[in-house]
Design a protein around this motif. Structure first.
Motif, PDB file in Angstrom:
ATOM      1  N   LEU A  75      27.921  46.875  40.908  1.00 16.83           N
ATOM      2  CA  LEU A  75      28.223  46.900  39.471  1.00 16.83           C
ATOM      3  C   LEU A  75      29.414  46.026  39.109  1.00 16.83           C
ATOM      4  O   LEU A  75      29.608  45.687  37.941  1.00 16.83           O
ATOM      5  N   TYR A  76      30.236  45.706  40.090  1.00 16.22           N
ATOM      6  CA  TYR A  76      31.435  44.898  39.871  1.00 16.22           C
ATOM      7  C   TYR A  76      31.471  43.784  40.918  1.00 16.22           C
ATOM      8  O   TYR A  76      30.765  43.832  41.919  1.00 16.22           O
ATOM      9  N   GLU A  77      32.328  42.807  40.690  1.00 18.45           N
ATOM     10  CA  GLU A  77      32.611  41.849  41.750  1.00 18.45           C
ATOM     11  C   GLU A  77      33.218  42.615  42.923  1.00 18.45           C
ATOM     12  O   GLU A  77      33.879  43.646  42.742  1.00 18.45           O
ATOM     13  N   GLY A  78      32.988  42.108  44.141  1.00 17.72           N
ATOM     14  CA  GLY A  78      33.503  42.833  45.287  1.00 17.72           C
ATOM     15  C   GLY A  78      33.888  41.930  46.440  1.00 17.72           C
ATOM     16  O   GLY A  78      33.386  40.810  46.571  1.00 17.72           O
ATOM     17  N   ASP A  79      34.804  42.420  47.271  1.00 17.44           N
ATOM     18  CA  ASP A  79      35.188  41.750  48.510  1.00 17.44           C
ATOM     19  C   ASP A  79      34.701  42.594  49.681  1.00 17.44           C
ATOM     20  O   ASP A  79      34.988  43.797  49.756  1.00 17.44           O
ATOM     21  N   THR A 221      38.892  51.489  32.640  1.00 22.09           N
ATOM     22  CA  THR A 221      37.467  51.436  32.963  1.00 22.09           C
ATOM     23  C   THR A 221      36.755  50.373  32.141  1.00 22.09           C
ATOM     24  O   THR A 221      35.900  49.636  32.654  1.00 22.09           O
ATOM     25  N   GLN A 222      37.110  50.277  30.858  1.00 20.01           N
ATOM     26  CA  GLN A 222      36.518  49.253  30.001  1.00 20.01           C
ATOM     27  C   GLN A 222      36.955  47.858  30.437  1.00 20.01           C
ATOM     28  O   GLN A 222      36.164  46.912  30.445  1.00 20.01           O
ATOM     29  N   CYS A 223      38.230  47.724  30.817  1.00 18.29           N
ATOM     30  CA  CYS A 223      38.717  46.433  31.324  1.00 18.29           C
ATOM     31  C   CYS A 223      37.909  45.977  32.529  1.00 18.29           C
ATOM     32  O   CYS A 223      37.533  44.807  32.645  1.00 18.29           O
ATOM     33  N   ASP A 228      36.573  39.144  32.454  1.00 16.72           N
ATOM     34  CA  ASP A 228      37.867  38.773  33.034  1.00 16.72           C
ATOM     35  C   ASP A 228      38.719  40.029  33.191  1.00 16.72           C
ATOM     36  O   ASP A 228      39.675  40.250  32.439  1.00 16.72           O
ATOM     37  N   PRO A 229      38.395  40.874  34.180  1.00 14.39           N
ATOM     38  CA  PRO A 229      39.055  42.184  34.275  1.00 14.39           C
ATOM     39  C   PRO A 229      40.521  42.120  34.656  1.00 14.39           C
ATOM     40  O   PRO A 229      41.304  42.969  34.242  1.00 14.39           O
ATOM     41  N   TYR A 230      40.933  41.118  35.441  1.00 21.36           N
ATOM     42  CA  TYR A 230      42.301  41.101  35.943  1.00 21.36           C
ATOM     43  C   TYR A 230      43.331  41.037  34.823  1.00 21.36           C
ATOM     44  O   TYR A 230      44.253  41.860  34.772  1.00 21.36           O
TER      45      TYR A 230
END
Length: 444
Positions: A75-79, A221-223, A228-230
């Motif tokens: 659901l999100y970018e991940g490492d 959570t919305q961010c 561009d969450p960071y």
């Protein structure tokens, strides 16, 4: 000397562009294949086709939460944090398996099946002396499922901070965090030490209310669901205020914004993302069975320190075993300072941390003390060693409970209806671990 012009036919140009595009597409597909996550080459199972919206995480119903929690890594970018091909450390079956657990809550006798239902359990693992005494998967989860940790990740980050201190990457928990995050100078965080940040006694006001759409946590959570969450998370965390007259260290208040900053301290001190540091120090060296994924705000640069750890049930258990051992690798090398666990579980007595259920405080270096209230109608409230149990806790019921004296680790995945209520669910977890301890001791 003037160069001779070279004539290229339009058809040739199109062919070159097509080949370049195909190569680029193939490279991108290879990096994301087959799971849709760069560098994750074995797909967790089940691999659900339809995923819920990340921005609605706090309002998912329980069935949706099952799918969402086992697919959070998508659901999100991940490492990715990889095993690097290491042989998994064995988790053999225990000589005595857990079959009959009895406890009482609110005057009602309960057993193992009741616990699974009451807690909406989707995964449960009990390790005794490093051996599997009980293992359960529900709602279609499997031994290959990557389940999200929620705030259990805070405890993982706490352990990594200890590793970084032992390695000399972080000088001291008494350092001000601005030594590692200089952009916090001039904000309400500027006089906070790493010790205070990890104990959540920064004194900075943060609304962690999971039920309110206007809380700081809900805004975070919305961010996280934005392109561009960071920058969104950083601006949110930098903007919070301090309650007038409250100095760092005086008041305990649970704060995921502050926990994210602990991750930033770790990343800036080590020069690696949380995922990469976890991989290089523990995941590839302890003998985990499967690659995991850490929620990234900027892939390869910034991970989410407040939550975001996604791994298999058995690897959650192996991490618990690593902590139980005091941070010792199978080859005997110790990665944590000698007194780190004792310091991590020395509960703060700052205002707000001391309660009837936790008279000595309820929070350490992102580990919890968890016990039933003294007036609760419940048994067994205590065992001979239950005071030694410490807990990694995440909303909706995620848990790692560790009792070093009993050599006992319990891992739980759940999808409670509400993030943290009713509080009796936490009481029940403590009762269950006590009952498990008693049941397994009787079989020795």
């Amino acid at each position: 000397m003037r160069a001779t012009p070279i004539t290229i036919k339009p058809s040739t140009v199109f062919s070159i562009l097509a080949l370049a595009l195909a190569a680029s597409t193939a490279q991108a597909a290879d990096s994301k294949s087959p799971c849709g996550v760069p560098n994750l080459h074995t797909c967790p199972q089940p691999f659900d086709k339809v995923l819920p919206a990340a921005k609605n995480m706090l309002t998912w119903d329980q069935d949706t939460r099952v799918v969402g929690f086992r697919n959070t890594y998508r659901l999100y970018e991940g490492d990715v944090f990889s095993t690097q091909g290491a042989t998994p450390s064995p988790l053999p079956a225990a000589d005595h398996l857990l079959s009959n657990v009895q406890y009482s809550l609110e005057g009602k006798r309960q057993g193992l099946a009741d616990y699974l239902e009451n807690q909406s359990v989707t995964g449960l693992l009990v390790l005794k002396d490093g051996k599997i005494a009980y293992e359960y998967y529900g709602k279609g989860n499997t031994a290959q499922t990557l389940w999200t940790s929620r705030s259990v990740a805070k405890s993982v980050v706490s352990v990594l901070v200890g590793v970084a201190i032992k390695a000399g990457k972080i000088k001291s928990v008494d350092d001000k965090i601005t030594a590692y995050i200089p952009e916090l100078k001039g904000t309400e965080w500027q006089d906070v030490t790493l010790h205070q940040l990890m104990q959540h006694t920064s004194g900075v006001v943060w609304d962690e209310n999971y039920a309110s759409p206007d809380s700081d946590f809900s805004h975070m959570t919305q961010c996280e669901a934005k392109p561009d969450p960071y920058d969104c998370v950083l601006n949110l965390v930098k903007s919070v205020k301090r309650k007038p007259g409250v100095k760092p260290g005086e008041v305990w208040s649970y704060n995921t914004g502050g926990a994210w900053l602990i991750g930033r301290v770790l990343e800036n001190a080590t020069g690696q993302t949380i995922a990469k540091y976890l991989e290089s120090q523990i995941w590839s060296r302890y003998g985990m069975q499967q690659d995991g994924v850490w929620h990234a705000l900027v892939p390869g640069k910034v991970d989410m320190g407040g939550h975001g750890f996604n791994a298999t049930l058995r690897d959650w258990g192996r991490f618990g075993q690593f902590v139980l051992s005091g941070g010792q690798l199978p080859n005997g090398e110790k990665l944590l300072p000698n007194a780190w666990l004792a310091r991590s579980t020395h509960w703060t007595t700052a205002k707000g941390s001391v309660t009837k259920a936790a008279p000595n405080g309820q929070y350490g270096y992102q580990w919890w003390y968890n016990a039933p209230a003294p007036d609760a109608d419940a048994e067994p409230k205590k065992t001979a060693t239950s005071e030694q149990t410490f807990w990694a806790l995440g909303i909706y019921g995620q848990t790692i409970a560790i009792n070093p004296v009993e050599h006992l680790v319990m891992v739980q995945w759940s999808t409670w209806k509400n993030a943290e209520t009713p509080s009796s669910l936490y009481d029940e977890q403590a009762l269950f671990v006590n009952a498990v301890s008693k049941a397994l001791d009787q079989k020795q």
